[in-house]
Scaffold this active site. Sequence first.
Site, PDB file in Angstrom:
ATOM      1  N   LYS A  72      84.935 -14.373  -8.011  1.00  0.00           N
ATOM      2  CA  LYS A  72      85.580 -14.510  -9.321  1.00  0.00           C
ATOM      3  C   LYS A  72      87.073 -14.174  -9.254  1.00  0.00           C
ATOM      4  O   LYS A  72      87.852 -14.637 -10.076  1.00  0.00           O
ATOM      5  CB  LYS A  72      84.881 -13.605 -10.347  1.00  0.00           C
ATOM      6  CG  LYS A  72      83.429 -14.022 -10.632  1.00  0.00           C
ATOM      7  CD  LYS A  72      82.700 -12.950 -11.441  1.00  0.00           C
ATOM      8  CE  LYS A  72      81.267 -13.345 -11.750  1.00  0.00           C
ATOM      9  NZ  LYS A  72      80.512 -12.238 -12.381  1.00  0.00           N
ATOM     10  N   TYR A  91      80.307 -22.992 -10.308  1.00  0.00           N
ATOM     11  CA  TYR A  91      80.159 -21.528 -10.374  1.00  0.00           C
ATOM     12  C   TYR A  91      79.135 -21.030  -9.350  1.00  0.00           C
ATOM     13  O   TYR A  91      79.401 -20.075  -8.606  1.00  0.00           O
ATOM     14  CB  TYR A  91      79.747 -21.124 -11.796  1.00  0.00           C
ATOM     15  CG  TYR A  91      79.414 -19.656 -11.920  1.00  0.00           C
ATOM     16  CD1 TYR A  91      80.409 -18.688 -11.903  1.00  0.00           C
ATOM     17  CD2 TYR A  91      78.080 -19.232 -12.023  1.00  0.00           C
ATOM     18  CE1 TYR A  91      80.101 -17.333 -11.985  1.00  0.00           C
ATOM     19  CE2 TYR A  91      77.765 -17.885 -12.109  1.00  0.00           C
ATOM     20  CZ  TYR A  91      78.780 -16.938 -12.081  1.00  0.00           C
ATOM     21  OH  TYR A  91      78.464 -15.599 -12.158  1.00  0.00           O
ATOM     22  N   VAL A 126      76.895  -9.057  -6.226  1.00  0.00           N
ATOM     23  CA  VAL A 126      75.504  -8.638  -6.048  1.00  0.00           C
ATOM     24  C   VAL A 126      74.925  -9.014  -4.677  1.00  0.00           C
ATOM     25  O   VAL A 126      73.816  -8.619  -4.349  1.00  0.00           O
ATOM     26  CB  VAL A 126      74.556  -9.152  -7.178  1.00  0.00           C
ATOM     27  CG1 VAL A 126      74.851  -8.481  -8.488  1.00  0.00           C
ATOM     28  CG2 VAL A 126      74.583 -10.667  -7.281  1.00  0.00           C
ATOM     29  N   SER A 131      80.036 -12.215  -7.009  1.00  0.00           N
ATOM     30  CA  SER A 131      81.130 -12.012  -7.967  1.00  0.00           C
ATOM     31  C   SER A 131      82.497 -11.751  -7.346  1.00  0.00           C
ATOM     32  O   SER A 131      83.501 -11.783  -8.065  1.00  0.00           O
ATOM     33  CB  SER A 131      80.796 -10.860  -8.915  1.00  0.00           C
ATOM     34  OG  SER A 131      79.857 -11.286  -9.853  1.00  0.00           O
ATOM     35  N   TYR A 171      82.437  -3.978 -12.632  1.00  0.00           N
ATOM     36  CA  TYR A 171      81.583  -4.143 -13.807  1.00  0.00           C
ATOM     37  C   TYR A 171      81.754  -2.948 -14.753  1.00  0.00           C
ATOM     38  O   TYR A 171      82.848  -2.425 -14.907  1.00  0.00           O
ATOM     39  CB  TYR A 171      80.098  -4.298 -13.431  1.00  0.00           C
ATOM     40  CG  TYR A 171      79.809  -5.230 -12.292  1.00  0.00           C
ATOM     41  CD1 TYR A 171      80.287  -6.528 -12.289  1.00  0.00           C
ATOM     42  CD2 TYR A 171      79.025  -4.828 -11.229  1.00  0.00           C
ATOM     43  CE1 TYR A 171      79.995  -7.392 -11.255  1.00  0.00           C
ATOM     44  CE2 TYR A 171      78.714  -5.689 -10.183  1.00  0.00           C
ATOM     45  CZ  TYR A 171      79.209  -6.962 -10.206  1.00  0.00           C
ATOM     46  OH  TYR A 171      78.914  -7.801  -9.180  1.00  0.00           O
TER      47      TYR A 171
HETATM   48  N1  GLN Z   1      75.956 -15.292  -8.985  1.00  0.00           N
HETATM   49  C1  GLN Z   1      75.751 -14.047  -9.647  1.00  0.00           C
HETATM   50  C2  GLN Z   1      75.366 -14.272 -11.096  1.00  0.00           C
HETATM   51  O1  GLN Z   1      75.908 -15.143 -11.701  1.00  0.00           O
HETATM   52  C3  GLN Z   1      76.982 -13.233  -9.538  1.00  0.00           C
HETATM   53  C4  GLN Z   1      76.847 -11.907 -10.241  1.00  0.00           C
HETATM   54  C5  GLN Z   1      77.448 -10.754  -9.517  1.00  0.00           C
HETATM   55  O2  GLN Z   1      77.749 -10.769  -8.320  1.00  0.00           O
HETATM   56  N2  GLN Z   1      77.574  -9.699 -10.249  1.00  0.00           N
HETATM   57  O3  GLN Z   1      74.550 -13.613 -11.665  1.00  0.00           O
END
Ligand code: GLN
Length: 319
Positions: A69, A190, A260, A66, A242
């Site tokens: 992002k 993505y 994650v 993430s 988050y």
């Molecule tokens: N690739 C992970 C997902 O889409 C990214 C989520 C994350 O890092 N929180 O679930």
Amino acid sequence: MNIQNLDEVLRNALEDSRKYIREGKVASYIPELAKVDKNLLGASIITVDGDRFHAGDWQHDFTMQSISKTISLVFALQHLGKEIVFSKVGMEPSGDPFNSMARLETKSKCPSNPFINAGAIAVAGLIADKFEFKEYLSFVHKLCGRNSIDIDKNVFESENRTGMLNRSMAYFMKNSGIIETDVEKTLEFYFKMCSVKVNTNDLANYSCVLANGGIDINTGNRLIDSEILKIAKTLMVTCGMYDSSGEFAIRVGMPAKSGVGGGIIACSENKMGIGVFGPALDEKGNSIGGYHILEFLSSKLGLHYFSNEFSSKIFIASV
Ligand code: GLN
């Protein structure tokens, strides 16, 4: 605080944070991530003056997840503009877990913000419609200061094969008109951006660009426009960790974004960029060791954005 002390503070931050690792778990919903050693812990700091500090497993590669992002948001804002991007995603923290899709049905067809999965998939759709992945990757190279950065194919394939919740969200958003391009092309983009493989030095380089007003300290080039940087860092404050962004803002107080894969970036305005890595995650999906490293650094170096402590003044005066 002098440079030598910063080295020592970073090493102490790591040692102090190790004890929390046993309380965390690696992300296992992406099968390839379940194979990672949960005891790894590393960190890098790059100051805006170009001093670099590393500790622990800082050379270990992991996937951005993430954290990417933030880069896709900046890329989309720079190439497509605010109006288009914010016609597809909101600017509000959702308070829900990062992979929740509940609000898409009950609140608004627009995902709450670009850092929850639904929002990042919507932004990925905008980019994938007009750009090749390699164009995005070359922006990652510039931000991280390393041209050899690429995706981890195993992690990409693992998530592409199993990411059915993300797939459901994407099809849901296609149905409501938030995604206008091909859904599988969107998801491929993505999952690829999440699979980009980095180390903490790469992350610190990128967060140093964020700390340094969007300018790369290595080249002097502006990589991010000021207005876009302001948007990205504000969203990092409100939504970057988050559904624990509020608590993180109190305990650490730096714009940050976690993934994650165990990475977190954090930047201290006009001072330094920090990259940390520890794959053992807390129940919200944030690196448990990484979180504590940042809390330790924030408290010892006075990095909280509302810190008015003596340590921060000394730090500015002598680094
Ligand atoms: N690739 C992970 C997902 O889409 C990214 C989520 C994350 O890092 N929180 O679930």
